[in-house]
Design a protein around this motif. Sequence first.
Motif, short mmCIF file in Angstrom:
data_model
loop_
_atom_site.label_atom_id
_atom_site.label_comp_id
_atom_site.label_asym_id
_atom_site.label_seq_id
_atom_site.Cartn_x
_atom_site.Cartn_y
_atom_site.Cartn_z
N LEU A 169 -5.15 0.64 -6.10
CA LEU A 169 -4.12 1.56 -5.63
C LEU A 169 -4.21 2.91 -6.31
CD1 LEU A 169 -0.93 -0.69 -5.34
CD2 LEU A 169 -2.20 0.37 -3.48
N TRP A 191 0.80 -1.22 0.00
CA TRP A 191 0.00 0.00 0.00
C TRP A 191 0.83 1.27 0.00
CZ3 TRP A 191 -5.19 0.40 -0.68
CH2 TRP A 191 -5.91 -0.79 -0.62
N LYS A 233 -7.86 2.39 2.39
CA LYS A 233 -7.08 1.15 2.52
C LYS A 233 -7.75 0.20 3.51
CE LYS A 233 -3.65 0.72 5.34
NZ LYS A 233 -2.33 0.85 6.01
N HIS A 287 2.40 4.51 -1.47
CA HIS A 287 1.86 5.24 -2.62
C HIS A 287 2.52 6.56 -2.92
CE1 HIS A 287 -0.07 7.74 0.36
NE2 HIS A 287 -0.66 8.46 -0.56
#
Length: 470
Positions: free
Chosen positions: A381, A159, A362, A161
């Motif tokens: 994502l 996760w 998330k 980013h």
Amino acid sequence: MLCLCLYVPLPNAAQTEFEYFESEGLPSELKSFFTRLSVFAPSDELTAYRIWRRKILKAGDKDLDGQLDFDEFVHYLRDHEKKLRLVFKSLDKKNDGHIDSQEIMQSLRDLGVNISEQQAEKILKSMDKNGTMTIDWNEWRDYHLLHPADNIPEIILYWKHSTIFDVGESLTVPDEFTAEEKQTGMWWRHLVAGGGAGAVSRTCTAPLDRLKVLMQVHGSRSSNMCIVGGFTQMIHEGGVRSLWRGNGINVVKIAPETAIKFMAYEQIKRLIGTDQETLGILERFVAGSLAGAIAQSSIYPMEVLKTRLALRKTGQYSGIADCAKRIFQKEGFRAFYKGYVPNILGIIPYAGIDLAVYETLKNSWLQNYATDSVNPGMFVLLACGTASSTCGQLASYPLALVRTRMQAQATLEGAPQMSMSGLFRQIVRTEGVAGLYRGLAPNFMKVIPSVSISYVVYENLKMTLGVQSR
């Protein structure tokens, strides 16, 4: 190693642990449970165990009363067990319900860490109860169940980013890198790939970025510049090449800003004194905001130069150096920090909302859709990153507009040199609240192409640099 870093051993100090649990706020029905666990590990790791136990309390204490009651503990175990199952399924490449040494090696290789088969077998032995040199779900769960879930590297790595989603803003919180990534040198490859992706995406969307700046500075009720009219005006004044004015320095500043932000972030994490490899959302917000402020303070003159170059007329400056020289001669050194205050203030709402929205999305996905793997896939994502960045920009946009106008004040003939609060009042009085959002349309128009281009370039650069994608 992936499995080793998930575990903190328990101390052999059962005779003193009951009293210590009392001071830590655990209810009586849980004290004996923890105390029985404490006889299985060496006594010299009491400090590590106490740190580990405080994490349990922090993770499970939902009502923030400093106490972990039985209902909170049960809720914590259920939530953590679900996340452990997701990690187990991600490691179980063969989908046979067991993890062997080859699957351990492959999973770590996917994260950029290469280990030998002997090392993988050593990891397995620490969890293997029946001597089969494989671990099943029960062995995995029993080994890891009492460690807080927010430190599971597998979930965090999927996760990440901030280096992928570069929309031309300078307010994102730096990435987290695991100890393995730092030791193997993978962290700088990620940063280089992220910087290269940002350079390409900013160049591709530079016309929209310049249009945004023009609309922020010259747009008003009497001169309501539209998107088509703005592009027409730019091309008519300086040709097609003029659409990229200011992009050169916008790309150049990526490298120093990223490097300073990353180094500052690592140092601030140490100053915070956290014992965790990765920070909680509040700690990450504080550390990221401070790191962003330090980086912005260091490269802010380049932000001013970018705005001035984007607004320049044909032939006004011969280049970046000439622009800097003329500003210094005419306005002095202070001109390079015009708009600095609203720019720094803008970091707080941007980073805070960006992080909060991203974490919310998330966690929602993990709770509702993660059944077989913690890997959300590319589109999830991209959607989460785009949504969180967009919300962050909406919150900080008025401050960004005021910053740009302050940077450009000297270029407007007869315009008074106003303070941040003075500009806010003037804009609201003459243009209404909508005036604080001038240029928002081209700014949002560039988000999706910028994110998409960044992602594609980032993945390709990672492969070129030897960073294997998961």
